[in-house]
Design an enzyme around this catalytic site. Sequence first.
Site, PDB file in Angstrom:
ATOM      1  N   ASP B 380       0.832  -1.198   0.000  1.00  0.00           N
ATOM      2  CA  ASP B 380       0.000   0.000   0.000  1.00  0.00           C
ATOM      3  C   ASP B 380       0.869   1.252   0.000  1.00  0.00           C
ATOM      4  OD1 ASP B 380      -1.257  -2.246   1.138  1.00  0.00           O
ATOM      5  OD2 ASP B 380      -2.730  -1.022   2.201  1.00  0.00           O
ATOM      6  N   GLU B 509      -6.087 -11.128  -4.615  1.00  0.00           N
ATOM      7  CA  GLU B 509      -5.920 -12.240  -3.684  1.00  0.00           C
ATOM      8  C   GLU B 509      -7.022 -13.289  -3.803  1.00  0.00           C
ATOM      9  OE1 GLU B 509      -5.458 -10.171   0.010  1.00  0.00           O
ATOM     10  OE2 GLU B 509      -3.315  -9.828  -0.341  1.00  0.00           O
TER      11      GLU B 509
END
Lengths: 837, 837
Positions: B380, B509
């Site tokens: 991030d 994911e």
Amino acid sequence: MRFADTDPLNRTRYPIDEWALVETEFNDDEQGRTETLFSVGNGYLGLRGNVEEGRDGHEHGTFINGFHETWPIRHAEEAFGFARVGQTIVNAPDAKIIRLYVDDEPLVITEAELTRYERRLDFRLGALTRSIEWRTPSGKRVLITSRRMTSFTDRHLALLDYEVEMLDADAAITISSQILNRQDGRDEYRAAPAAEPGAFDPRKAETISERVLQPRVKRHEGSRYLLGYQTTNSGMSLAVAAEHSILTANAYTETGTIGDDLAKHIYKVTARRGVPIRITKAVSYHTARKVPARELGDRCDRTLDRAAEIGVNQVFAQQRAWLDAYWARTDVVLDEQPVLQQAIRWNLFQLAQATARTDGGGTAAKGVTGSGYGGHYFWDSEIYVLPFLTYTSPIVARNLLRFRQKMLDLARARAVEMNQHGALFPWRTINGLESSAYYAAGTAQYHIDADISYGLCQYLNATGDEDFLVRGAIDILVETARLWEDLGFWRTGTVDDVFHIHGVTGPDEYTTVVNDNLYTNVMARANLEAAAEAVDRMKADHPAEYRMMVERLNLTPAEVAAWRRAAAHMHIPYEERLGVHPQDSAFLEKELWDLEHTPDNRRPLLLYYHPLVIYRFQVLKQADVVLALFLQGHRFTRAQKLADFEYYDPLTTGDSTLSAVVQSIIAAEVGYHELALRYFRSALFVDLADLHGNTADGVHVASTGGVWAALVNGFGGFRDQEGVFSFDPRLPEDWERLTFRLTIHGTRVRVSIDQESIAFQIEEGDSVQLSVRGTPIEIAGAEEVRVELLADHRARILGAPTMGDVAGSRRSDGSLLTASIPTLSLLDTGEVPIGAE
Amino acid sequence: MRFADTDPLNRTRYPIDEWALVETEFNDDEQGRTETLFSVGNGYLGLRGNVEEGRDGHEHGTFINGFHETWPIRHAEEAFGFARVGQTIVNAPDAKIIRLYVDDEPLVITEAELTRYERRLDFRLGALTRSIEWRTPSGKRVLITSRRMTSFTDRHLALLDYEVEMLDADAAITISSQILNRQDGRDEYRAAPAAEPGAFDPRKAETISERVLQPRVKRHEGSRYLLGYQTTNSGMSLAVAAEHSILTANAYTETGTIGDDLAKHIYKVTARRGVPIRITKAVSYHTARKVPARELGDRCDRTLDRAAEIGVNQVFAQQRAWLDAYWARTDVVLDEQPVLQQAIRWNLFQLAQATARTDGGGTAAKGVTGSGYGGHYFWDSEIYVLPFLTYTSPIVARNLLRFRQKMLDLARARAVEMNQHGALFPWRTINGLESSAYYAAGTAQYHIDADISYGLCQYLNATGDEDFLVRGAIDILVETARLWEDLGFWRTGTVDDVFHIHGVTGPDEYTTVVNDNLYTNVMARANLEAAAEAVDRMKADHPAEYRMMVERLNLTPAEVAAWRRAAAHMHIPYEERLGVHPQDSAFLEKELWDLEHTPDNRRPLLLYYHPLVIYRFQVLKQADVVLALFLQGHRFTRAQKLADFEYYDPLTTGDSTLSAVVQSIIAAEVGYHELALRYFRSALFVDLADLHGNTADGVHVASTGGVWAALVNGFGGFRDQEGVFSFDPRLPEDWERLTFRLTIHGTRVRVSIDQESIAFQIEEGDSVQLSVRGTPIEIAGAEEVRVELLADHRARILGAPTMGDVAGSRRSDGSLLTASIPTLSLLDTGEVPIGAE
């Protein structure tokens, strides 16, 4: 893969005996291994081969099949559907202990001066005996002879006796017989795997740190002691009781004490030189899921009372009789091969110890010999152990299948949780709940469903036990077929519509979560076909039961049609360029692992490389495609088998003990005879020579079953595919004769193979239909039927009515094919090659 | 993906204010959310918006960036290389508490009768204020005004004040100011996730049950209190001190106590009606890895002494001045859009609160506003937060990159453990060690290496900070390039030699451990190219540093050549038939997830389906290919972008908050303007409207950075690829004007976009080279430069010297393209389409 030497055992220490494992020196370093090798068990109760005196063991072990504790699995990172209930076999209170003190000096084997030592696990007596001569620190010589057994005829009973004789001096002797609950105490229990890097081994059991056995009952009356417990979380109950008697001409007193975790019966004897003291200890264990420990105590009493009535000698006689019958059904004889013969019998004896009296339970990966794999049941049961039972002990086989049948409701619930129809059996379990905390090499092995169905169909085929099918076992086939039909999906738009199964792991755990794993697809196809066929057969032959089943399972004809369609269009990956079946759709695109340059100290790979590293390469933990070639051999051509074996064999590490036996069988089939023998020896000695370095954790039970399969299916060339019981023997060059027994539809037939022929003789029952190298033959009556094995791999029947055509000429020189040139010994069945066109 | 309404907030409760978040009612049910939304922080120290009185919170939170405890990760099934060291941000002792008693009645906000309530987080003042009027049970009215801030100029300092006035009666007032170490106490701390099915949420922090903070120091002198601790396992130290002062015309006494976990300073005031009492509490936190708590206590003293010298008003004035400068660099203005404007500023304010004074630390997923994701640093930072910092606060950006540079040795060690060359950065970490316990969506995300390199290159490109590169940051590029070159492999024998990367997980994911993930391969290629280029540039421009580097890293020319070769032959999967880039080599072969018929109560999927189920389907948690289209946009044609977006967008659940901003940017680029706006709003309000239901765990910091990117890169059409700073604006139809600032090579330029034109104005610095729709332009001097945006997506420069050709006619109707018809607004760069031939 570590190959075993021709004879990997030290024969000074372990002399050859075709009917026993014998040890002539005590070796502290090998205790973990010998505790396992000298275990006694009956499938229900297992006592590790710990020294009688109960000190300094690698793992003091008393295991009762299925007696487990549960614990919440804490995943470091959680996700939906991850296994939640950890299950670990409990190391039960130890009733093996009989401590000896001579003039107050304790006998501690690891430190004692032993002037004689022999231990013997006798495969016909079913008992472990030890005879030692101890020179005490003060120089007195003491002869100690002891014996230990767990009964095959009464699974709750163990008998131990212990005889002491002062050889050249009088002495004050104390014998303390104990029941000790060690589970909480770490001092004598192996510590949990450390958290340091590298110091773990996922094949060991999880250790539970809280108190597992809560005391519920303790009773002491005369020379009988009883302790009862309940497990903290799983709520199972256990009672253990011991009854003592003494036989001696010496003066003695006896006293006893009992506590929550320790009961002791103590004999103090004024021993005179040459006057023996003999203690007999009868022990009983009872366990249950829902019965109070107190009530189990009463059951122990009854077991002990009955044993006392029968008497020690009679108990041992019953044991011997049981084993005589066992060997009559199961023995495999290799003429003039005493080294192999001993090892074969040790393996077959382990199969008895692991399965004989599981009764309603499963067969754990380590049987009842150790805590490895937590006492869990895996597919090992159906693929490695069940075939042996099906062909030698059908009643035990049926029990094992009933165990799965009882698990069906939980498997249905698991399927729902996994978003699927039908039933999904747990990859590893004791109580029926999925206990595999690493789904990639656990839950993802959906093939467990097909493995169970395979084992069931093989049993039905070999026994003809239709009753078992129609009275409920059909549900297994239906629910597993539903799982496959729902798990897979149709991909359209290519040339033909094809049925794919994605996101699964095959038997080889060095590659996980893949698409169209060959083994899975081939086995799922067989599962779908078998279910459809069984439903149809039941409809025709058992209409009443059929109607009940349809109602019970809400089965529709459309479903059955869908199974057939999925099976018919099942994707079987095949790579044209290499001419091999890819293990999965992406397998052949991976980089090749350089096994040749991987040093021995980085093996097994799983202990030295992150899974991501291993998964990235073409490298196998164990046979995968090659296992499919065995179990579904009739669906592959001989050319495919050879090509696949030649491709995968060099990539296979054999880091799993499930591998060698399968490679041996297919190596034998495709003509790599020397390799077949080497793989066979690797399996045969996996525990006896501790080839995987973890025999201390327990016997590799699947491998013992595989040893039988390697003999019968590999060298014996026995197959039971498509409902035909066929033989295509390939006896190793230096083997004179291989003899084994198969029980088929209730008839036991003895099969003898030598370099020129195969002979059949009914030992029990009426008749059986067989086939040798494509030639059908019926064996009936008392006459031995001999079939000549011809050079061109056909057969000519001698001395018995011929059922099929006999053709070809007798082999001229009698020699077998050499190992260096792979030669095809499989008959081409004329089957259309899969994916080969 | 839950799309936000045009204005998803209840405006009675949260009235619009363009420079503040305001709450006018206390709502117990929303406490978790509002504690997060009203947090104050400075990147180092964060105080959740708990009520002053310290009761009944959802999670009382005081977080210090990087102050963490470690714990051994216990995997239910262990394997080599699995993450071992769990790391969890510690909830530090709470110094926010100021309890109030009026006539011995405690003020408990959740139960009190409040006749007035207002809370206000002011984005310019950098403070949270609260003003309430309480009617006590006995009917007395009390006015309470309080204020709370963490200083941007002194990161160790927090200031709180608390003013009480009896409005219509005298009363006995007790004010108890506290420092409370709650960490061990469960009563006020959220319980650990339960083990029941479904009751888990992997996005929450792991809770540590042992005592984490060991008392080391306690000191109390006058109105100053100091508590010092050391963490049990990680050995980090912390000291917290508070200094109190009171200002009142009422009579009062003050007393205090201190214990290991609680310090109290108590004022007892005889309060007269209308005479206010004002308490000021200055708080200081210091933490360290290797400094004794006692010494940190001295640092706290110095911080408090200095604050006392400066005085409260001056501290607030400095805060205001700091924020004035911040907004001058970062503010994004939307004319006539107060709803969006407020939300945009809240998001930008959160970026300040999460990053401003991390100094040597990283930026956690939740900043310092909550314990979600355990306080860990992820990618991030580099992909979602760093771009904002690079273009608005380069010094902070550089600090964040230095944080990764310092992590390099551990990343090298991790690469060795993972059997690779170079360095592998941890997927999630605080202390530099891999802490992801689920490798499939953790360690397997090797793309973290390329993400860090991307962020570094972007920073170098935007700032021209060569010094940073040559003084060590080059090592990041070299070691990551090494990783890629070693991780991938060459597959030969097909038409051309191709470089593949297998066994990795991309950003999405919902698909893990795949071969040739497009995002990974595209980013790795950029990483390899950038490393080779940087090495060459350094050799030419900084020969001395180059030689040192070569020696330090043992770099050979052959290596650099190998990087170039791998990059040039990198496999970029492309599917001809569908005309899209597969997310990975097997993605398009998967079954499609039926998102349309997936009920809302089964979302997010990760909470309702086993990973194996999710992985089996084409369904995305978050943008993956689409993110590559943004970050490496110059490597894709406009047709490819449109096709890929149209393929993947409907498959994307947006179950990750990292998704919406990326989809917004590419939707804007390929012409789905309405969809771009909807995604933008989803990101903008993700926390303000709690769209993912877990705002209580802390602010989604990556999304706040993404909001900036969606404005600047999405609607502003700003790109910095290939060293060109280019604009291709696509302002939503109903937006009048969008204004933002970019700092490029030290020059700050204000960019204003309206429906007809884009204008540039230097606010600080000299000049900057830009490009608008392919037309190069130099901005210099004080003049605003305006560029007309033409209907055919070219640009004509007005009122400034033109650098490039101007062509085409002005758009006739001025209207923008409608959302229903996707229209291409990207200029074709003439780049050869990847994999398209």
